[in-house]
Write a protein that holds these residues in place. Structure first.
Motif, mmCIF file in Angstrom:
data_model
loop_
_atom_site.group_PDB
_atom_site.id
_atom_site.type_symbol
_atom_site.label_atom_id
_atom_site.label_comp_id
_atom_site.label_asym_id
_atom_site.label_seq_id
_atom_site.Cartn_x
_atom_site.Cartn_y
_atom_site.Cartn_z
ATOM 1 N N SER A 193 -3.729 -10.169 7.024
ATOM 2 C CA SER A 193 -4.479 -9.990 5.784
ATOM 3 C C SER A 193 -4.725 -11.314 5.083
ATOM 4 O O SER A 193 -4.062 -12.307 5.307
ATOM 5 N N ALA A 194 -5.705 -11.282 4.173
ATOM 6 C CA ALA A 194 -6.047 -12.478 3.422
ATOM 7 C C ALA A 194 -5.126 -12.688 2.228
ATOM 8 O O ALA A 194 -5.156 -13.736 1.610
ATOM 9 N N ARG A 195 -4.303 -11.708 1.877
ATOM 10 C CA ARG A 195 -3.398 -11.873 0.746
ATOM 11 C C ARG A 195 -1.962 -11.670 1.204
ATOM 12 O O ARG A 195 -1.677 -10.866 2.090
ATOM 13 N N PRO A 196 -1.031 -12.402 0.611
ATOM 14 C CA PRO A 196 0.370 -12.296 1.031
ATOM 15 C C PRO A 196 1.014 -11.019 0.519
ATOM 16 O O PRO A 196 0.534 -10.391 -0.427
ATOM 17 N N LEU A 197 2.118 -10.636 1.155
ATOM 18 C CA LEU A 197 2.883 -9.488 0.699
ATOM 19 C C LEU A 197 3.780 -9.863 -0.476
ATOM 20 O O LEU A 197 4.195 -8.995 -1.237
ATOM 21 N N ARG A 198 4.091 -11.143 -0.601
ATOM 22 C CA ARG A 198 4.935 -11.586 -1.704
ATOM 23 C C ARG A 198 4.216 -11.395 -3.047
ATOM 24 O O ARG A 198 3.010 -11.265 -3.099
ATOM 25 N N CYS A 252 8.145 -8.229 -0.002
ATOM 26 C CA CYS A 252 7.832 -7.579 -1.284
ATOM 27 C C CYS A 252 8.711 -8.067 -2.424
ATOM 28 O O CYS A 252 8.322 -7.956 -3.595
ATOM 29 N N LEU A 253 9.895 -8.551 -2.088
ATOM 30 C CA LEU A 253 10.875 -8.876 -3.114
ATOM 31 C C LEU A 253 11.028 -10.380 -3.302
ATOM 32 O O LEU A 253 12.090 -10.862 -3.675
ATOM 33 N N GLU A 254 9.950 -11.120 -3.030
ATOM 34 C CA GLU A 254 9.976 -12.566 -3.215
ATOM 35 C C GLU A 254 8.700 -13.033 -3.899
ATOM 36 O O GLU A 254 7.661 -12.379 -3.832
ATOM 37 N N PHE A 517 2.999 1.532 2.396
ATOM 38 C CA PHE A 517 2.371 1.751 1.090
ATOM 39 C C PHE A 517 3.044 0.909 0.008
ATOM 40 O O PHE A 517 2.375 0.388 -0.892
ATOM 41 N N LEU A 518 4.364 0.769 0.069
ATOM 42 C CA LEU A 518 5.063 -0.018 -0.940
ATOM 43 C C LEU A 518 4.819 -1.510 -0.775
ATOM 44 O O LEU A 518 4.895 -2.269 -1.737
ATOM 45 N N ARG A 580 6.084 -3.332 -9.830
ATOM 46 C CA ARG A 580 5.064 -3.248 -8.787
ATOM 47 C C ARG A 580 5.382 -2.133 -7.799
ATOM 48 O O ARG A 580 4.483 -1.409 -7.342
ATOM 49 N N LEU A 581 6.665 -1.952 -7.459
ATOM 50 C CA LEU A 581 7.045 -0.848 -6.572
ATOM 51 C C LEU A 581 6.735 0.500 -7.204
ATOM 52 O O LEU A 581 6.286 1.433 -6.519
ATOM 53 N N ILE A 582 6.972 0.635 -8.510
ATOM 54 C CA ILE A 582 6.692 1.901 -9.201
ATOM 55 C C ILE A 582 5.193 2.196 -9.171
ATOM 56 O O ILE A 582 4.769 3.324 -8.891
ATOM 57 N N LEU A 583 4.367 1.190 -9.443
ATOM 58 C CA LEU A 583 2.920 1.387 -9.413
ATOM 59 C C LEU A 583 2.447 1.775 -8.023
ATOM 60 O O LEU A 583 1.584 2.652 -7.858
#
Length: 686
Positions: A193-198, A252-254, A517-518, A580-583
């Protein structure tokens, strides 16, 4: 001794000293909570000091060392060991600067070809293979896409060349490593993807809702500083000891250090006013580049323990250590992505833990295991059904043939609810945690029924039960027989994944849909509806991202201004990672409700405990139109409007039946009710 002899002798002495010190930390746990943390930290400091001294010495005396017979691969081995130390320190601290330092050293080794010519020496060839495997791991975690592609091809070439030049040696294990990395890169579209997961301020911070976040205040606000991540599934996608699911959650957590994939700018390094030589023949590596690759204004990353196939004992030991060291007003996140085992009960049966159940269990490990647990429940006939149900629902942290050591019961987590917990359970038996904690509490309550309050109060410091499972009547006196722990926040995955084209998606090959999804909601949505972006679709992709960002911003504002937000979620809302996880959970639940086979039950839907406000429910005016707009933009056909209306009505009935202040009784006074609803000729039973 002449100076010509002194230099190589000193160098060899420094090498031996550094290797001895490294041996002391070789087996140190690669997470922040392993054993004697401060002691290992002291050893790591000594090892770093020894290797940096060695590295500086070879830089200063490079010409004389080369004349005395120093090989290029020896320089590469020292640099590789320093890179390994930095990466291990990243795993222990989650500090991005250590990961970046590791990348700098590995990249220099690769471009300067320190291991070139290793075909003549089998030992050197193995060092080269280990270097490629470690560099690949660092590049994966740093999202260096182009470098990963280049390394994979080079790694294949070296393994193939090894099989030709060292025919007497079996390279089967290295061939498997190549297969793992190829499978890993093919399985993760987010990797391309063009965007990071962080967490990236550019993408994940919404200007419209920032004032509401800044003004938000709850009775208590928790800080997120510690996380434990582990996953186990049969034939899951992994590279070394990093599975695809834990890789996604780790990202996701960084924080993204620069906001744009660690774009490095070349720096002209000078020594004593003279331009330093960083050519292919140089032994110099600019260790100051890291300062140009990080943002000093970013907060530290939460510490994370990434466990690969731990036993239940190891998992519980790490959780206990984290809880013991958890600062006041802090929350711990536990992420478990595993397969599970459950009896054949409906969700509603599982929730009603006091009723009898007709269950058939296919596997026996847990049965034999719980028989050894001091006869738990065997002398209490009134709790036999409950105890059976307790031991029939569990998660597997390893192969089921190993039985007890790999079986995690929901009740195993209860002692740790003394501290704030955020549990994310991604499993085909995740709903066992929905009723399992209450079931355990019922068994506990029954076992000690009739005992004196004085005796129970003596046990108080040893007893902790999920507070959601009890009401005020559970306390036997003003002090309470049960120590009330912290209300835990839970995300529970669907029991089954949903796909428009199920035959085209192999869950074992693409990782968990819920975790996807998360971690990457747009990519997960595209996977669900079987939509693929191409390079020509970048404008559509950007607009789609904008639609999601607008929706998330609106939901963020609603949560921050809601008067119905449960305190459990309110105290987490100020943390950007958890918010962000809640959203993303709200997005996931809405998408799966509108696009999955809802009429087949709740198996295809995720669950959050406690419930989020109705203002962000699936059919709310803030959520459903956003999903509809997204689907329309991607020209994704949705299920029939009539079926959606049926689902809406069923959800209303379900909500009415679950409301505590509604007691629906039949004429005989039974606490059960049978409702038959007729919609368009179809019959639904509630």
């Amino acid at each position: 001794m002449s100076k010509e002899e002194l230099v190589p002798k000193t160098f060899r002495a420094l090498v031996e000293s550094a290797e001895r010190k490294f041996a002391r930390v070789r087996d140190a746990p690669l997470h922040p909570y392993g054993g004697s943390g401060p002691q290992y930290g002291h050893f790591y400091h000594k090892v770093f000091k020894a290797y940096m001294r060695l590295w500086k010495y070879q830089q200063e005396n490079r010409a004389k060392l080369m004349e005395s017979g120093l090989q290029r691969w020896e320089i590469g081995e020292i640099a590789s060991r320093i890179g390994q130390l930095y990466f291990n320190q990243y795993l222990r601290t989650s500090e991005a600067r250590f990961l970046l330092e590791a990348y700098i050293f590995y990249e220099a080794i690769f471009h300067r070809k320190y291991f070139e010519g290793s075909a003549k020496d089998r030992g050197v060839r193995f060092k080269e293979l280990r270097f490629y495997a470690r560099f690949l791991m660092v590049s994966l975690i740093l999202n260096r896409t182009e470098m990963v592609k280049l390394l994979v091809e080079k790694f294949k070439e070296v393994v193939d060349d090894s099989k030709v030049n060292f025919r007497e040696t079996n390279f089967k294990e290295w061939k498997l490593v190549v297969q793992e990395i190829v499978r890993f890169t093919r399985a993760d579209p987010a990797f391309m993807s063009a965007r990071p997961l962080r967490y990236t301020v550019m993408f994940d911070s919404y200007p419209a809702s920032l004032p509401y976040v800044a003004r938000f205040h709850a009775k208590r606000l928790l800080k997120f500083r510690d996380a434990l991540l582990t996953s186990y599934r049969k034939n899951e996608v992994k590279f070394a000891e990093l599975t695809l699911d834990t890789f996604r959650m780790l990202q996701c957590l960084e924080w993204e250090p620069t906001g744009s994939f660690y774009q490095k700018h070349p720096v002209e390094s000078r020594e004593n006013g003279v331009l330093a030589d960083h050519s292919i023949t140089s032994g110099l590596i600019d260790i100051n580049l890291m300062a140009d690759m990080t943002d000093p204004n970013l907060p530290p990353n939460p510490k994370k323990a990434v466990l690969y196939r731990p036993s239940v004992t190891q998992l519980i030991a790490v959780i206990a250590t984290v809880c013991e060291e958890l600062p006041p007003d802090s929350v711990m996140l536990i992420y478990l992505s595993t397969s599970g085992n459950s009896c054949h009960c409906s969700t509603s049966q599982m929730e009603n833990s006091g009723t009898s159940r007709k269950c058939t269990v296919h596997s026996a490990p847990a049965n034999s295991y719980h028989e050894q647990r001091n006869g738990f429940g065997e002398n209490h006939i009134t709790t036999k059904a409950d105890s059976n149900q307790y031991f029939e629902n569990y998660l597997l942290l390893g192969p089921s043939r190993n039985g007890g050591p790999n079986i995690l019961f929901p009740g195993d987590i209860i002692p740790f609810t003394r501290r704030p917990l955020f549990l994310i359970i991604d499993s085909d038996n995740s709903h066992a945690f929905k009723a399992g904690l209450c079931l355990y509490a019922n068994i506990w309550r029954s076992r000690f029924a009739g005992m004196s309050c004085g005796f129970l109060n003596k046990l108080k410091k040893w007893v902790v039960v999920a507070p959601q499972c009890f009401d005020s009547t559970d306390a036997c006196d003003s002090n309470g027989m049960i120590e009330r722990g912290e209300p835990a926040a839970l995300f529970l995955s669907p029991l089954r994944p949903s796909f428009k084209n199920p035959s085209g998606v192999d869950v074992a090959q693409h990782g968990s849909q819920f975790t996807f999804f998360l971690a990457a909601p747009l990519q997960a949505f595209c996977q669900l509806v079987d939509h693929n972006f191409t390079r020509d679709d970048m404008e559509i992709y950007d607009t789609t991202e904008s639609i999601i960002a607008t929706a998330f911003s609106k939901w963020e504002e609603i949560l921050c201004t809601s008067t119905d937000l449960d305190l459990v979620w309110a105290q987490l809302l100020c943390d950007p990672f958890l918010r962000r996880l809640i959203l993303r959970f709200i997005f996931c639940r809405a998408v799966l409700t509108l696009f999955s086979l809802r009429e087949k039950g709740d198996r295809y839907l995720p669950v959050c405990i406690p419930e989020l406000p109705n203002s962000v429910a699936v059919y709310s005016k803030a959520v459903q139109p956003a999903i509809s707009q997204l689907a329309s933009h991607l020209k994704t056909p949705r299920r029939s409007v009539q079926l959606e209306e049926n689902s809406r009505n069923i959800m209303v009935i379900d909500r009415m039946l679950s409301m505590k202040h509604h007691h629906l009784l039949n004429p005989e006074g039974s606490s059960h009710v049978f409702v038959v609803i007729f919609f368009c000729g179809r019959t639904f039973h509630a």
